[in-house]
Design a protein around this motif. Structure first.
Motif, short mmCIF file in Angstrom:
data_model
loop_
_atom_site.label_atom_id
_atom_site.label_comp_id
_atom_site.label_asym_id
_atom_site.label_seq_id
_atom_site.Cartn_x
_atom_site.Cartn_y
_atom_site.Cartn_z
N ALA A 13 0.78 -1.14 -0.07
CA ALA A 13 -0.03 -0.06 -0.06
C ALA A 13 0.73 1.13 0.18
CB ALA A 13 -0.82 0.01 1.18
N ARG A 59 -4.09 3.15 -1.45
CA ARG A 59 -4.75 3.06 -0.29
C ARG A 59 -6.45 3.65 -0.19
NH1 ARG A 59 0.34 5.01 1.61
NH2 ARG A 59 -0.47 7.20 1.69
N PHE A 66 -4.97 1.74 8.89
CA PHE A 66 -3.32 1.41 8.28
C PHE A 66 -2.33 1.54 9.26
CE2 PHE A 66 -5.87 2.65 4.61
CZ PHE A 66 -5.43 1.54 3.32
N GLU A 90 -5.63 10.32 6.93
CA GLU A 90 -5.83 8.89 6.57
C GLU A 90 -5.70 8.19 8.10
OE1 GLU A 90 -4.01 7.24 2.83
OE2 GLU A 90 -2.34 8.54 3.69
#
Length: 165
Positions: free
Chosen positions: A77, A83, A95, A136
């Motif tokens: 990723a 992602r 993640f 993220e």
């Protein structure tokens, strides 16, 4: 909890991923096992994958994440767009990015057993790498400690992050 342990080859994704799955009571899947044979053959020949090669694999990773409520997948990723592709299939993913120096990655790659990913492709992975961004869902953590310690740190960080959501 659905987690992708990510980073370049040699960072410890599979080892830490297994330990994290144990710590979370989750199923572990090595993303390398989800690659189509054409991707494996290409990498084994020392040819970096293109985005066209990766996208079907990333969709498979996302679908696998959605197949279980408690799962950890080791998957490089490396780029945000990768992602994002995983999140398209499974938006609840978190993640865990493992970090290590280039020298450490090369040392680890040299010490592991047979693997289709040659050390000659490490620099292309590092050039591709886009670390997790603040928006993220996930954590960045150094991967130099023993796998169980790294996994425990990730589990603690992800549990805290998930409770803040």
């Amino acid at each position: 909890m659905r987690v992708v342990v990510m980073g370049p080859s040699g960072c410890g994704k599979s080892t830490v991923g297994r330990a994290l799955a144990d710590a979370l009571g989750a199923r572990f899947v090595d993303g390398d096992d989800l690659h189509p044979s054409a991707n494996v053959e290409k990498m084994a020949a020392g040819v970096p994958l293109t985005d066209e090669d990766r996208m079907p694999w990333l969709a498979t990773v996302g679908a696998e994440l959605g197949s279980d409520a408690r799962i950890v997948i080791a998957c490089s990723a490396l780029r945000r767009v990768y992602r994002d592709a995983i999140r398209e299939s499974e938006p609840r993913v978190l993640f865990a990015e493992l970090t290590a120096s280039r020298d450490e990655l090369l040392r680890r790659m040299g010490e592991r057993g047979p693997h289709f990913m040659p050390a000659s492709l490490l620099d292309s992975q590092l050039a591709t790498l886009e670390s997790l961004q603040p928006d993220e869902p996930g954590v960045r953590i150094g991967g130099l400690a023993p796998a169980d310690a790294v996994a425990a740190s990730i589990a603690g960080e992800l549990t805290s992050a998930q409770s803040l959501r």
